[in-house]
Design a protein around this motif. Structure first.
Motif, PDB file in Angstrom:
ATOM      1  N   LEU A 268     134.586   2.232  87.333  1.00  0.00           N
ATOM      2  CA  LEU A 268     135.694   2.556  86.352  1.00  0.00           C
ATOM      3  C   LEU A 268     136.889   2.310  86.755  1.00  0.00           C
ATOM      4  CD1 LEU A 268     134.001   6.361  86.576  1.00  0.00           C
ATOM      5  CD2 LEU A 268     133.931   4.805  84.484  1.00  0.00           C
ATOM      6  N   LEU A 269     137.462   1.155  85.867  1.00  0.00           N
ATOM      7  CA  LEU A 269     138.592   0.633  86.493  1.00  0.00           C
ATOM      8  C   LEU A 269     139.969   1.350  86.117  1.00  0.00           C
ATOM      9  CD1 LEU A 269     137.616  -3.084  84.878  1.00  0.00           C
ATOM     10  CD2 LEU A 269     136.972  -2.011  87.127  1.00  0.00           C
ATOM     11  N   SER A 270     140.023   1.855  85.055  1.00  0.00           N
ATOM     12  CA  SER A 270     141.151   2.651  84.714  1.00  0.00           C
ATOM     13  C   SER A 270     141.009   3.652  83.558  1.00  0.00           C
ATOM     14  CB  SER A 270     142.254   1.585  84.639  1.00  0.00           C
ATOM     15  OG  SER A 270     142.012   0.736  83.339  1.00  0.00           O
ATOM     16  N   GLY A 271     142.087   4.393  83.315  1.00  0.00           N
ATOM     17  CA  GLY A 271     141.807   5.266  81.960  1.00  0.00           C
ATOM     18  C   GLY A 271     141.708   6.750  82.498  1.00  0.00           C
ATOM     19  N   ALA A 272     141.624   7.773  81.446  1.00  0.00           N
ATOM     20  CA  ALA A 272     141.277   9.043  81.528  1.00  0.00           C
ATOM     21  C   ALA A 272     140.336   9.609  80.559  1.00  0.00           C
ATOM     22  CB  ALA A 272     142.784   9.857  81.530  1.00  0.00           C
ATOM     23  N   GLY A 273     139.494   8.683  80.166  1.00  0.00           N
ATOM     24  CA  GLY A 273     138.321   9.042  79.128  1.00  0.00           C
ATOM     25  C   GLY A 273     137.547   9.769  79.767  1.00  0.00           C
ATOM     26  N   ASN A 274     136.204   9.985  78.930  1.00  0.00           N
ATOM     27  CA  ASN A 274     135.083  10.751  79.422  1.00  0.00           C
ATOM     28  C   ASN A 274     133.817   9.885  79.535  1.00  0.00           C
ATOM     29  OD1 ASN A 274     133.570  13.652  80.133  1.00  0.00           O
ATOM     30  ND2 ASN A 274     132.479  12.698  78.784  1.00  0.00           N
ATOM     31  N   SER A 275     133.233   9.603  80.746  1.00  0.00           N
ATOM     32  CA  SER A 275     131.859   9.004  80.526  1.00  0.00           C
ATOM     33  C   SER A 275     130.633   9.865  80.799  1.00  0.00           C
ATOM     34  CB  SER A 275     132.032   8.105  81.945  1.00  0.00           C
ATOM     35  OG  SER A 275     130.764   7.223  81.927  1.00  0.00           O
ATOM     36  N   TYR A 276     129.605   9.887  79.936  1.00  0.00           N
ATOM     37  CA  TYR A 276     128.644  10.555  79.992  1.00  0.00           C
ATOM     38  C   TYR A 276     127.462   9.729  80.667  1.00  0.00           C
ATOM     39  CZ  TYR A 276     124.335  13.344  79.052  1.00  0.00           C
ATOM     40  OH  TYR A 276     123.029  14.118  79.055  1.00  0.00           O
ATOM     41  N   ALA A 277     127.450   9.544  82.129  1.00  0.00           N
ATOM     42  CA  ALA A 277     126.727   8.584  82.688  1.00  0.00           C
ATOM     43  C   ALA A 277     125.459   9.456  83.284  1.00  0.00           C
ATOM     44  CB  ALA A 277     127.544   7.981  83.865  1.00  0.00           C
ATOM     45  N   SER A 278     124.420   9.322  82.828  1.00  0.00           N
ATOM     46  CA  SER A 278     123.119  10.159  83.404  1.00  0.00           C
ATOM     47  C   SER A 278     121.950   9.482  83.415  1.00  0.00           C
ATOM     48  CB  SER A 278     123.035  11.898  82.703  1.00  0.00           C
ATOM     49  OG  SER A 278     122.217  12.499  83.197  1.00  0.00           O
ATOM     50  N   CYS A 279     120.848   9.898  83.898  1.00  0.00           N
ATOM     51  CA  CYS A 279     119.567   9.105  84.052  1.00  0.00           C
ATOM     52  C   CYS A 279     119.631   7.703  84.282  1.00  0.00           C
ATOM     53  CB  CYS A 279     118.941   9.646  82.712  1.00  0.00           C
ATOM     54  SG  CYS A 279     118.393  11.217  82.191  1.00  0.00           S
ATOM     55  N   ASN A 280     120.517   7.330  85.216  1.00  0.00           N
ATOM     56  CA  ASN A 280     120.707   5.825  85.632  1.00  0.00           C
ATOM     57  C   ASN A 280     120.070   5.935  87.063  1.00  0.00           C
ATOM     58  OD1 ASN A 280     122.478   5.028  83.413  1.00  0.00           O
ATOM     59  ND2 ASN A 280     123.487   6.315  84.050  1.00  0.00           N
ATOM     60  N   THR A 281     119.629   4.726  87.361  1.00  0.00           N
ATOM     61  CA  THR A 281     119.062   4.385  88.818  1.00  0.00           C
ATOM     62  C   THR A 281     119.979   3.361  89.427  1.00  0.00           C
ATOM     63  OG1 THR A 281     116.739   4.965  88.378  1.00  0.00           O
ATOM     64  CG2 THR A 281     117.487   3.703  90.511  1.00  0.00           C
ATOM     65  N   PHE A 282     120.764   3.766  90.579  1.00  0.00           N
ATOM     66  CA  PHE A 282     121.434   2.909  91.178  1.00  0.00           C
ATOM     67  C   PHE A 282     120.884   2.623  92.543  1.00  0.00           C
ATOM     68  CE2 PHE A 282     124.389   5.537  88.522  1.00  0.00           C
ATOM     69  CZ  PHE A 282     125.286   4.445  88.067  1.00  0.00           C
ATOM     70  N   ALA A 283     120.366   1.455  92.758  1.00  0.00           N
ATOM     71  CA  ALA A 283     119.614   1.319  94.139  1.00  0.00           C
ATOM     72  C   ALA A 283     120.393  -0.024  94.766  1.00  0.00           C
ATOM     73  CB  ALA A 283     118.116   0.811  93.568  1.00  0.00           C
ATOM     74  N   ARG A 284     120.367   0.374  96.119  1.00  0.00           N
ATOM     75  CA  ARG A 284     120.902  -0.776  96.949  1.00  0.00           C
ATOM     76  C   ARG A 284     119.866  -2.056  96.849  1.00  0.00           C
ATOM     77  NH1 ARG A 284     121.162  -3.371 101.947  1.00  0.00           N
ATOM     78  NH2 ARG A 284     123.531  -3.270 102.555  1.00  0.00           N
ATOM     79  N   GLY A 285     118.752  -1.603  96.751  1.00  0.00           N
ATOM     80  CA  GLY A 285     117.707  -2.741  96.361  1.00  0.00           C
ATOM     81  C   GLY A 285     117.079  -3.666  97.488  1.00  0.00           C
ATOM     82  N   VAL A 286     118.123  -3.839  98.630  1.00  0.00           N
ATOM     83  CA  VAL A 286     117.596  -4.588  99.798  1.00  0.00           C
ATOM     84  C   VAL A 286     117.907  -3.809 101.006  1.00  0.00           C
ATOM     85  CG1 VAL A 286     117.364  -6.793  98.882  1.00  0.00           C
ATOM     86  CG2 VAL A 286     119.640  -5.902  99.685  1.00  0.00           C
ATOM     87  N   PRO A 287     117.273  -3.870 102.347  1.00  0.00           N
ATOM     88  CA  PRO A 287     117.686  -2.983 103.348  1.00  0.00           C
ATOM     89  C   PRO A 287     118.698  -3.914 104.103  1.00  0.00           C
ATOM     90  CG  PRO A 287     115.576  -4.159 103.830  1.00  0.00           C
ATOM     91  CD  PRO A 287     115.878  -4.493 102.341  1.00  0.00           C
ATOM     92  N   ALA A 288     119.593  -2.917 104.986  1.00  0.00           N
ATOM     93  CA  ALA A 288     120.746  -3.717 105.399  1.00  0.00           C
ATOM     94  C   ALA A 288     120.313  -4.667 106.524  1.00  0.00           C
ATOM     95  CB  ALA A 288     121.353  -2.403 106.346  1.00  0.00           C
ATOM     96  N   SER A 289     119.429  -4.913 106.962  1.00  0.00           N
ATOM     97  CA  SER A 289     118.933  -5.893 107.786  1.00  0.00           C
ATOM     98  C   SER A 289     118.643  -7.207 107.030  1.00  0.00           C
ATOM     99  CB  SER A 289     117.399  -5.608 108.372  1.00  0.00           C
ATOM    100  OG  SER A 289     116.435  -5.356 107.406  1.00  0.00           O
ATOM    101  N   THR A 290     118.541  -7.093 105.928  1.00  0.00           N
ATOM    102  CA  THR A 290     118.097  -8.425 105.040  1.00  0.00           C
ATOM    103  C   THR A 290     119.518  -8.631 104.066  1.00  0.00           C
ATOM    104  OG1 THR A 290     115.986  -7.688 104.365  1.00  0.00           O
ATOM    105  CG2 THR A 290     117.300  -9.309 102.711  1.00  0.00           C
TER     106      THR A 290
END
Length: 495
Positions: A268-290
């Motif tokens: 979210l870069l800037s602004g004061a609006g409303n974001s309905y952010a739901s049912c998303n998956t945020f995954a690092r995807g790879v371990p820290a060792s990789t």
């Protein structure tokens, strides 16, 4: 074609709306400075007009004598498709756009905003933007841009092409394009709806850390100031999945998306609006060792005071405003992953989710900048309208009806490919359990069952772009095989 302008189309204002005046099927636009101009600011296109199964390309290494590329200063198509006026009723489907500064450029003309709809198309090696839009003209009705079921594949090179076109294009589009950056969809001035698309860097092998800009130009899946909806998309190995400016008074819906191995999933870069952010998956995807460094799920920049909430909760249901995003740190903890990070030290970021899940992710936020609000300790809501993440997709915090606080086990499944029949490429959507031992797609000839090819699949991807250019015309069957067990089979027709 090989020219300065491949084809310029202007619809006659006196034309019959039932006559298909624009009829482009299977046309190749090769090595044009501008491939196709759609000039519809006087009269809108109709449902009888279409651009389909076309190829737009300007790979300088594929030019023929006497125009072969030589040296290091190559010239590419400036923009494959330039659209002014209303093209949304027409079909732009199953097209292939490659090797250019810009794929599609939405242009304001006089007092007419641009409108366009794109389906099942493929964008690759578009060096500055696959889609971009200029400033919106001052009109009462804004333009619109819609993309469904399309694939955006980012360049794998370590730098932008060595051509003066880069600086020239940047100078002509200073408000929408940025130096040393590649964007999938840059809907800066046109309201955009993006559904079921994949934005992917296919070669993450150079990335030793999540500081992706150290290895390649900054790659952003979707950059928007007028994002209406981003639904059921996939963002893989990008510096930013979605980068959004959200002015006060505006609303956006970001739902059902998968952000895998992105440096920042939703910024979210800037602004004061409303974001309905739901049912998303945020995954690092790879371990820290990789892959070292820090990956972020939702990142609130220092200039943003955006609100994260459901703008239309179900009346009388105190738990319906809860946000149901799933955050997966790949075992790295906060040293390698932040679910929620607020860089605005002057205002806290409020996030309302389930009580048990709030406790689970509390170590993955930069407190006290992020205020986790807990509610609804009992996750017994399955079947309640507005409460469950879409059952058709694997993304988001899937809850169970038996009081279990853990996400539901995802069952392997696969949908019919699109488009079908296919010509060139086709997209196959699937879902896998989180940790199958082995998953693959097996393609066979329909006549004799002979295996044509096998594709290994990974659990944190939901779509496969299958290249069928080398397939003979005919019928095939493809099967999803998980841990040695056939799960689903569908019919594929190649033209």
């Amino acid at each position: 074609m090989h020219s300065k302008n491949g084809l310029d189309y202007t619809r006659d204002p006196l034309a019959s709306p039932n006559t298909p005046y624009l009829f482009l099927d299977g046309v190749e636009f090769l090595h044009n400075y501008r491939s196709l101009g759609l000039n519809l600011d006087g009269t809108a296109a109709t449902a009888n007009d279409f651009v389909r199964n076309c190829r737009f390309d300007s790979d300088p290494l594929a030019m023929k004598a006497p125009y072969q590329a030589s040296g290091t200063t190559y010239w590419y198509t400036q923009q494959h498709v330039a659209v002014s006026g209303d093209f949304r009723a027409a079909s732009f489907i199953n097209n292939d756009l490659r090797h250019a500064m810009l794929g599609i450029n939405l242009i304001d003309v006089a007092s007419t905003p641009p409108h366009m709809r794109v389906e099942a198309s493929r964008f690759s090696d578009l060096y500055l933007a696959a889609v971009t839009s200029g400033h919106q003209v001052a009109v009462s009705v804004p333009g619109s841009f819609e993309v469904r079921g399309s694939q955006f594949t980012f360049p794998t090179a370590a730098a932008l092409p060595a051509t003066p076109q880069v600086s020239q294009t940047l100078a002509a589009n200073q408000s929408t394009l940025h130096a040393n950056e590649t964007v999938g969809v840059g809907a800066q001035a046109v309201p955009a709806t993006i559904t079921g698309c994949t934005f992917e860097q296919p070669d993450p092998s150079p990335y030793a850390t999540f500081a992706y800009a150290s290895y390649r130009p900054r790659q952003v899946g979707l950059a928007s100031e007028y994002l209406v909806q981003a639904l059921d998309n996939t963002f893989l190995n990008l510096a930013v999945g979605i980068a959004q400016v959200l002015p006060g008074g505006q609303q956006t819906e970001v739902r059902g998306n998968f952000f895998g191995a992105c440096e920042k999933g939703y910024a979210l870069l800037s602004g004061a609006g409303n974001s309905y952010a739901s049912c998303n998956t945020f995954a690092r995807g790879v371990p820290a060792s990789t892959r070292g460094g820090v990956s972020y799920g939702i990142y609130n920049e220092s200039a943003s005071t955006v609100t994260l909430s459901n703008p239309s909760p179900t009346p009388g249901n105190s738990t319906s405003p809860l946000l149901k995003n799933l955050f997966d740190d790949a075992g790295s903890g906060s040293t390698g992953f932040y679910a929620l990070y607020n860089a605005n030290t002057g205002a806290s970021l409020d996030y309302l989710t389930f009580k048990d899940y709030s406790a689970q992710i509390s170590s993955l936020v930069n407190a006290p900048q992020v205020q986790l609000t807990a509610a609804n300790a009992t996750p017994n809501y399955q079947g309640t309208q507005g409460m469950q993440c879409a059952p058709s997709g694997p993304n988001g915090l899937q809850r169970t009806a038996n009081g279990n606080s853990q996400p539901t086990v995802v069952q392997p499944a696969m949908a019919q490919n699109a488009p079908n029949p296919a010509r060139g490429f086709t997209t196959i959507t699937y879902q896998l359990p989180k940790a199958p031992q082995r998953a693959e797609l097996v393609v066979r000839h329909a006549l004799d069952g002979r295996i044509v090819e096998k594709k290994l699949l990974v659990h944190n991807t939901v779509q496969l772009l299958l290249d069928v250019r080398a397939y003979q015309s005919g019928t095939y069957f493809y099967t999803l095989v998980v841990d040695g067990r056939p799960v689903a089979t569908h019919r594929l027709v190649v033209e």
